[in-house]
Design a protein around this motif. Structure first.
Motif, PDB file in Angstrom:
ATOM      1  N   ASN A 106       0.854  -1.146   0.091  1.00  0.00           N
ATOM      2  CA  ASN A 106       0.018   0.155  -0.107  1.00  0.00           C
ATOM      3  C   ASN A 106       0.832   1.241   0.148  1.00  0.00           C
ATOM      4  OD1 ASN A 106       0.647   0.671   2.804  1.00  0.00           O
ATOM      5  ND2 ASN A 106      -0.573  -0.948   3.162  1.00  0.00           N
ATOM      6  N   LEU A 107       0.332   2.416  -0.019  1.00  0.00           N
ATOM      7  CA  LEU A 107       1.151   3.657  -0.009  1.00  0.00           C
ATOM      8  C   LEU A 107       1.334   4.403   1.262  1.00  0.00           C
ATOM      9  CD1 LEU A 107      -1.111   5.049  -2.894  1.00  0.00           C
ATOM     10  CD2 LEU A 107       1.200   4.189  -3.141  1.00  0.00           C
ATOM     11  N   SER A 108       1.148   3.511   2.177  1.00  0.00           N
ATOM     12  CA  SER A 108       1.567   4.134   3.663  1.00  0.00           C
ATOM     13  C   SER A 108       3.204   4.189   3.565  1.00  0.00           C
ATOM     14  CB  SER A 108       0.927   3.240   4.902  1.00  0.00           C
ATOM     15  OG  SER A 108       1.446   1.921   4.828  1.00  0.00           O
ATOM     16  N   THR A 109       3.791   3.281   3.241  1.00  0.00           N
ATOM     17  CA  THR A 109       5.339   3.496   3.240  1.00  0.00           C
ATOM     18  C   THR A 109       5.863   3.099   1.787  1.00  0.00           C
ATOM     19  OG1 THR A 109       5.455   2.658   5.529  1.00  0.00           O
ATOM     20  CG2 THR A 109       7.524   2.602   4.359  1.00  0.00           C
ATOM     21  N   ALA A 110       6.465   3.737   1.334  1.00  0.00           N
ATOM     22  CA  ALA A 110       7.376   3.720   0.210  1.00  0.00           C
ATOM     23  C   ALA A 110       8.570   4.177  -0.111  1.00  0.00           C
ATOM     24  CB  ALA A 110       6.615   4.490  -1.032  1.00  0.00           C
ATOM     25  N   TYR A 111       9.440   3.484  -0.747  1.00  0.00           N
ATOM     26  CA  TYR A 111      10.947   3.935  -1.166  1.00  0.00           C
ATOM     27  C   TYR A 111      11.209   4.251  -2.624  1.00  0.00           C
ATOM     28  CZ  TYR A 111      11.640   1.603   3.513  1.00  0.00           C
ATOM     29  OH  TYR A 111      11.598   1.328   4.997  1.00  0.00           O
ATOM     30  N   ASP A 112      11.934   5.080  -2.776  1.00  0.00           N
ATOM     31  CA  ASP A 112      12.294   5.444  -4.185  1.00  0.00           C
ATOM     32  C   ASP A 112      13.649   4.459  -4.374  1.00  0.00           C
ATOM     33  OD1 ASP A 112      14.871   6.824  -3.107  1.00  0.00           O
ATOM     34  OD2 ASP A 112      13.841   8.727  -3.448  1.00  0.00           O
ATOM     35  N   GLU A 113      14.196   4.465  -5.785  1.00  0.00           N
ATOM     36  CA  GLU A 113      15.257   3.804  -6.167  1.00  0.00           C
ATOM     37  C   GLU A 113      16.480   3.871  -5.649  1.00  0.00           C
ATOM     38  OE1 GLU A 113      15.614   3.645 -10.203  1.00  0.00           O
ATOM     39  OE2 GLU A 113      15.534   5.926 -10.499  1.00  0.00           O
ATOM     40  N   LEU A 114      16.415   5.205  -4.942  1.00  0.00           N
ATOM     41  CA  LEU A 114      17.898   5.681  -4.344  1.00  0.00           C
ATOM     42  C   LEU A 114      17.808   5.282  -2.571  1.00  0.00           C
ATOM     43  CD1 LEU A 114      18.531   8.970  -5.983  1.00  0.00           C
ATOM     44  CD2 LEU A 114      19.358   6.614  -6.358  1.00  0.00           C
ATOM     45  N   GLY A 115      16.628   4.717  -2.174  1.00  0.00           N
ATOM     46  CA  GLY A 115      16.470   4.303  -0.950  1.00  0.00           C
ATOM     47  C   GLY A 115      15.772   5.329  -0.141  1.00  0.00           C
ATOM     48  N   GLY A 116      15.299   6.306  -0.656  1.00  0.00           N
ATOM     49  CA  GLY A 116      14.615   7.504   0.123  1.00  0.00           C
ATOM     50  C   GLY A 116      13.113   6.990   0.585  1.00  0.00           C
ATOM     51  N   LYS A 117      12.829   7.143   1.712  1.00  0.00           N
ATOM     52  CA  LYS A 117      11.673   6.543   2.545  1.00  0.00           C
ATOM     53  C   LYS A 117      10.617   7.658   2.429  1.00  0.00           C
ATOM     54  CE  LYS A 117       9.862   4.611   6.724  1.00  0.00           C
ATOM     55  NZ  LYS A 117      10.333   3.908   7.980  1.00  0.00           N
ATOM     56  N   TYR A 118       9.253   7.344   1.977  1.00  0.00           N
ATOM     57  CA  TYR A 118       8.279   8.176   2.061  1.00  0.00           C
ATOM     58  C   TYR A 118       7.110   7.680   2.878  1.00  0.00           C
ATOM     59  CZ  TYR A 118      10.789  10.202  -1.943  1.00  0.00           C
ATOM     60  OH  TYR A 118      11.948  10.454  -2.753  1.00  0.00           O
ATOM     61  N   GLU A 119       6.624   8.544   3.805  1.00  0.00           N
ATOM     62  CA  GLU A 119       5.562   7.872   4.562  1.00  0.00           C
ATOM     63  C   GLU A 119       4.336   8.846   4.456  1.00  0.00           C
ATOM     64  OE1 GLU A 119       7.123   5.846   8.485  1.00  0.00           O
ATOM     65  OE2 GLU A 119       7.724   7.956   8.277  1.00  0.00           O
ATOM     66  N   ILE A 120       3.202   8.028   4.303  1.00  0.00           N
ATOM     67  CA  ILE A 120       1.855   8.938   3.806  1.00  0.00           C
ATOM     68  C   ILE A 120       0.823   8.678   4.986  1.00  0.00           C
ATOM     69  CG2 ILE A 120       0.128   9.178   2.107  1.00  0.00           C
ATOM     70  CD1 ILE A 120       1.863   8.495  -0.024  1.00  0.00           C
ATOM     71  N   PRO A 121       0.376   9.419   5.662  1.00  0.00           N
ATOM     72  CA  PRO A 121      -0.541   9.330   6.741  1.00  0.00           C
ATOM     73  C   PRO A 121      -2.052   8.739   6.418  1.00  0.00           C
ATOM     74  CG  PRO A 121      -0.437  11.605   6.388  1.00  0.00           C
ATOM     75  CD  PRO A 121       0.694  11.030   5.504  1.00  0.00           C
ATOM     76  N   ALA A 122      -2.540   8.011   7.432  1.00  0.00           N
ATOM     77  CA  ALA A 122      -3.697   7.451   6.891  1.00  0.00           C
ATOM     78  C   ALA A 122      -4.692   8.579   6.401  1.00  0.00           C
ATOM     79  CB  ALA A 122      -4.434   6.738   8.136  1.00  0.00           C
ATOM     80  N   TYR A 123      -4.933   9.764   6.823  1.00  0.00           N
ATOM     81  CA  TYR A 123      -5.799  10.573   6.326  1.00  0.00           C
ATOM     82  C   TYR A 123      -5.613  10.909   4.679  1.00  0.00           C
ATOM     83  CZ  TYR A 123      -2.527  14.437   7.188  1.00  0.00           C
ATOM     84  OH  TYR A 123      -1.290  14.999   7.372  1.00  0.00           O
ATOM     85  N   CYS A 124      -4.551  10.716   4.098  1.00  0.00           N
ATOM     86  CA  CYS A 124      -4.350  10.847   2.867  1.00  0.00           C
ATOM     87  C   CYS A 124      -4.896   9.522   1.937  1.00  0.00           C
ATOM     88  CB  CYS A 124      -3.136  11.478   2.506  1.00  0.00           C
ATOM     89  SG  CYS A 124      -2.365  12.938   3.051  1.00  0.00           S
ATOM     90  N   LEU A 125      -5.143   8.385   2.556  1.00  0.00           N
ATOM     91  CA  LEU A 125      -5.406   7.239   1.971  1.00  0.00           C
ATOM     92  C   LEU A 125      -6.816   6.786   1.916  1.00  0.00           C
ATOM     93  CD1 LEU A 125      -2.099   5.425   2.759  1.00  0.00           C
ATOM     94  CD2 LEU A 125      -2.652   6.639   0.754  1.00  0.00           C
ATOM     95  N   SER A 126      -7.421   7.447   3.237  1.00  0.00           N
ATOM     96  CA  SER A 126      -8.704   6.795   3.445  1.00  0.00           C
ATOM     97  C   SER A 126      -9.758   7.729   4.218  1.00  0.00           C
ATOM     98  CB  SER A 126      -8.824   5.545   3.957  1.00  0.00           C
ATOM     99  OG  SER A 126      -8.272   5.597   5.345  1.00  0.00           O
ATOM    100  N   LYS A 127     -11.006   7.638   4.368  1.00  0.00           N
ATOM    101  CA  LYS A 127     -11.764   8.288   5.138  1.00  0.00           C
ATOM    102  C   LYS A 127     -11.770   8.177   6.731  1.00  0.00           C
ATOM    103  CE  LYS A 127     -14.820   9.477   1.039  1.00  0.00           C
ATOM    104  NZ  LYS A 127     -16.260   9.204   0.611  1.00  0.00           N
ATOM    105  N   PRO A 128     -12.186   9.071   7.472  1.00  0.00           N
ATOM    106  CA  PRO A 128     -12.085   8.711   9.032  1.00  0.00           C
ATOM    107  C   PRO A 128     -13.503   7.906   9.107  1.00  0.00           C
ATOM    108  CG  PRO A 128     -12.478  10.929   8.649  1.00  0.00           C
ATOM    109  CD  PRO A 128     -12.126  10.464   7.450  1.00  0.00           C
TER     110      PRO A 128
END
Length: 236
Positions: A106-128
């Motif tokens: 899922n999109l909550s945690t992602a990495y780019d090809e250089l190893g950079g980490k990206y964290e997306i909060p739940a409120y950007c992925l679903s409704k409360p």
């Protein structure tokens, strides 16, 4: 960085190499440490019930500020596009195009090809779970008209009166007058009433920064004759 902000991981993270290894083995986007994107939105509850307009405003604030903390802007743009895409195949294609690894599927945690980490909060992925219905202005409350006394809405506090210019992306310019200690929400409601649009379509920016409803104009150094940029998103 705070919750949801992209973080640069150490060189020990091999997410990028895992993705490349997976592709090289003929597994497409799937490889060691990477999973196909699946529809499993996180379940969460807001601290206080919120409307759709408030949720979208919160999401805009995150996406507009996340690249300033860390990570590559083009990756953030791709992750936002994937998060806002209803079609899973298209969302998968977007993440594949920028070589993003999704270790949890899922999109909550992602990495780019250089190893950079990206964290997306739940409120950007679903409704409360405690989302409430919007009012006429998208915020669950009656919008202020240009003639509504500010004190009547209980949104402004005492302070010197100022007049600021509101420059809309539609090419028009108008003014708002009220206490310098008024909250940004009051100005947004004025725009919503004048332009007859819902609050989730309106974003206010000053000095290159996104203004949020709970901020006071004085806190953001908005003074008399300041120019606030008003971005009105086209109706879906």
């Amino acid at each position: 960085a705070g919750e949801g902000r992209g973080q640069r991981t150490s060189g020990t993270n091999n997410a990028g190499s895992n993705r490349r290894a997976g592709r090289g083995s003929g597994q497409g986007a799937v490889g060691p440490g990477n999973k196909l994107l699946c529809r499993n939105p996180p379940t969460w509850k807001a601290d206080a019930p919120m409307t759709k307009g408030q949720l979208l405003s919160k999401r805009d604030e995150f996406w507009d500020t996340a690249p300033a903390f860390n990570g590559r802007p083009e990756i953030w743009q791709a992750l936002r596009a994937a998060a806002e895409c209803d079609d899973m195949a298209t969302a998968q294609a977007i993440t594949d195009a920028v070589n993003v690894t999704l270790p949890m599927g899922n999109l909550s945690t992602a990495y780019d090809e250089l190893g950079g980490k990206y964290e997306i909060p739940a409120y950007c992925l679903s409704k409360p779970t405690n989302l409430i219905a919007d009012g006429p202005d998208g915020e669950g409350e009656r919008p202020l008209s240009a003639s509504t006394p500010l004190g009547a809405a209980g949104s402004a506090e005492e302070g010197p009166s100022i007049t600021v210019k509101l420059r809309l992306n539609t090419g028009t310019e108008t003014e708002w007058t009220g206490p310098s200690s008024a909250k940004v929400k009051v100005v947004r409601e004025h725009v919503c009433s004048a332009e007859k649009v819902s609050a989730d379509r309106v974003r206010l920016l000053f000095s290159g920064q996104l203004l949020t409803d709970t901020q006071k104009l004085s806190e953001k150094k908005v003074v008399a004759d300041s120019i606030i940029q008003v971005m009105i998103r086209p109706e879906d």
